[in-house]
Design an enzyme around this catalytic site. Structure first.
Site, PDB file in Angstrom:
ATOM      1  N   ASN A  83     -55.406  44.644 -99.070  1.00 46.11           N
ATOM      2  CA  ASN A  83     -56.495  45.434 -98.494  1.00 46.11           C
ATOM      3  C   ASN A  83     -56.742  46.671 -99.362  1.00 46.11           C
ATOM      4  O   ASN A  83     -55.894  47.069-100.162  1.00 46.11           O
ATOM      5  CB  ASN A  83     -56.113  45.841 -97.067  1.00 46.11           C
ATOM      6  CG  ASN A  83     -57.269  46.448 -96.308  1.00 46.11           C
ATOM      7  OD1 ASN A  83     -58.425  46.114 -96.550  1.00 46.11           O
ATOM      8  ND2 ASN A  83     -56.968  47.337 -95.388  1.00 46.11           N
ATOM      9  N   ASN A 136     -56.564  49.743 -99.032  1.00 40.89           N
ATOM     10  CA  ASN A 136     -55.693  50.920 -98.972  1.00 40.89           C
ATOM     11  C   ASN A 136     -54.265  50.641 -99.421  1.00 40.89           C
ATOM     12  O   ASN A 136     -53.421  51.533 -99.370  1.00 40.89           O
ATOM     13  CB  ASN A 136     -55.681  51.495 -97.551  1.00 40.89           C
ATOM     14  CG  ASN A 136     -55.115  50.533 -96.519  1.00 40.89           C
ATOM     15  OD1 ASN A 136     -54.655  49.441 -96.842  1.00 40.89           O
ATOM     16  ND2 ASN A 136     -55.154  50.932 -95.256  1.00 40.89           N
ATOM     17  N   LYS A 137     -53.977  49.420 -99.874  1.00 43.85           N
ATOM     18  CA  LYS A 137     -52.604  49.056-100.219  1.00 43.85           C
ATOM     19  C   LYS A 137     -52.243  49.516-101.639  1.00 43.85           C
ATOM     20  O   LYS A 137     -53.079  50.012-102.388  1.00 43.85           O
ATOM     21  CB  LYS A 137     -52.416  47.552-100.075  1.00 43.85           C
ATOM     22  CG  LYS A 137     -52.547  47.045 -98.639  1.00 43.85           C
ATOM     23  CD  LYS A 137     -51.546  47.693 -97.715  1.00 43.85           C
ATOM     24  CE  LYS A 137     -51.479  47.044 -96.341  1.00 43.85           C
ATOM     25  NZ  LYS A 137     -52.698  47.233 -95.539  1.00 43.85           N
ATOM     26  N   VAL A 138     -50.972  49.329-102.004  1.00 38.71           N
ATOM     27  CA  VAL A 138     -50.476  49.776-103.313  1.00 38.71           C
ATOM     28  C   VAL A 138     -51.301  49.149-104.431  1.00 38.71           C
ATOM     29  O   VAL A 138     -51.666  49.814-105.403  1.00 38.71           O
ATOM     30  CB  VAL A 138     -48.984  49.440-103.467  1.00 38.71           C
ATOM     31  CG1 VAL A 138     -48.500  49.778-104.876  1.00 38.71           C
ATOM     32  CG2 VAL A 138     -48.156  50.222-102.445  1.00 38.71           C
TER      33      VAL A 138
END
Length: 389
Positions: A186, A188-190
């Site tokens: 997604n 907002n992930k790393v």
């Protein structure tokens, strides 16, 4: 003031070359060589034998649960302190979630409570079909005792590592220690593919079945024939191209997020009432998000007032996940424990954590927290201004 977001996509520039390859080959439709390469490279990066690239982490967990046999009426144990997508796929399949509280040392689910739950269900002659272990905010759960107790009772172990790419557990990668594991890409992930996910397993047949189910469960025939229900869950070739470029900088992104955490910890070390999410002794915390808890008595005000006053400074901060056993949609379902998750939710806050934050932005966040603390210490005759509506 410019808004500081919680966690935004961070492109390296390498993604564009792979996307250009996809366009040059006209592999724009789902599947294609970028998907194949992304699966191979991702499996190698995490140390799993096989991987299937999918449209989201939620889709991956849905398939994982179906692959281990979850069906109507089956109970599935799952962490309570998590995002709802760790539990809702159980319901998609007609199953029934039962929630497990956290332990303080990692904020992840408590192995002792898992054992208690399995012992209770075994005595009643109705063991759950699976356990979904969530690796929270970038930290692995304590997998060895969880794997042992699941093996003892014959319960499938499924890992939700959506938040934990880049973490370690005794040198192993969260998501690769159970029967099947899942990840999220997604925004907002790393690392991100805009939207996407991955399912991994050392079981080649299981991953092959995941691929079939994720492409509408089409049977091998020259015409469209279906002998079971499937889903449209495969990742597109273009998004896989983005993922390949992101995967190349995974370690850089983890180190940047860990540096964010360390900046905040040092900058705010003298302020009482702030306690940081601990890093468990068994491995590396990726610090996907920098999380802390607020002791209102020592800090001078509570978590929610701090969040609102940061919002007044155009800084996005979010409460820790509201536990699943407190969610209206899951009202009345079983929960072992609950007090730890409730306390972490009540006092927990996630600060801006993106790997592309500048030192100036990090300083602005830290200064804003310090300003709230100073204002909270004023005598009663000098009340704090109410936060903006």
């Amino acid at each position: 003031m410019e808004r500081i977001h919680l966690s935004t996509p961070h492109m390296s520039g390498r993604e564009e070359a792979y996307v250009k390859e996809a366009f040059a080959s006209n592999w724009i439709a789902p599947l294609g060589p970028q998907v194949d390469a992304f699966e191979r490279e991702f499996a190698s990066a995490v140390g799993s034998a096989h991987a299937a690239a999918l449209s989201s982490g939620t889709a991956a967990l849905h398939l994982a649960l179906r692959l281990v046999g979850v069906g109507p009426g089956d109970e599935v144990l799952v962490s309570s302190l998590t995002f709802s997508a760790s539990a809702t796929p159980i319901v998609y399949l007609g199953g029934r979630p039962a929630f497990i509280d956290s332990e303080r040392g990692s904020w992840n689910l408590d192995p002792a409570l898992v054992q208690e739950a399995l012992e209770t269900r075994a005595r009643a002659g109705r063991l759950p079909k699976a356990l979904v272990v969530v690796h929270l905010y970038g930290q692995s759960a304590d997998m060895d005792p969880l794997a042992e107790v699941c093996a003892r009772y014959g319960v499938a172990l499924v890992e939700d590592a959506a938040e934990a790419l880049g973490a370690t557990y005794h040198g192993r990668i969260p998501g690769t220690m159970g029967r099947v594991g899942i990840y999220s890409f997604n925004g907002n992930k790393v690392i991100t593919t805009s939207g996407g996910g991955m399912l991994v397993s050392d079981d080649e047949a299981l991953v092959a079945r995941a691929r079939k189910l994720s492409t509408q469960a089409r049977d091998p025939a020259p015409y469209y024939e279906h002998s079971e229900i499937g889903y449209n869950y495969r990742l597109s070739n273009v998004l896989a191209a983005i993922g390949r470029g992101q995967l190349e900088v995974l370690e850089e992104r983890v180190l940047a997020r860990r540096a964010n955490f360390e900046f905040y910890r040092q900058a705010l070390a003298d302020i009482p009432g702030l306690e940081w999410m601990p890093e468990a002794s068994w491995g590396r915390h990726s610090r996907w998000l920098t999380c802390l808890t607020v002791n209102p008595r020592e800090f001078g005000t509570d978590r929610e007032r701090l969040r609102l006053l940061l919002e007044d400074q155009n800084i996005e901060a979010r409460p820790v996940w509201k536990p699943m056993h407190l969610q209206p949609v899951f009202a009345g379902l079983p929960c072992w424990g609950g007090a730890v998750a409730e306390d972490l939710f009540e006092r927990g806050l996630c600060l801006p954590s993106g790997s592309n934050l500048t030192e100036g932005q990090l300083s602005r966040v830290a200064d804003a927290v310090r300003k709230v603390w100073r204002r909270a210490r004023r005598p009663a005759a000098e009340p704090m201004a109410a936060p903006a509506a």
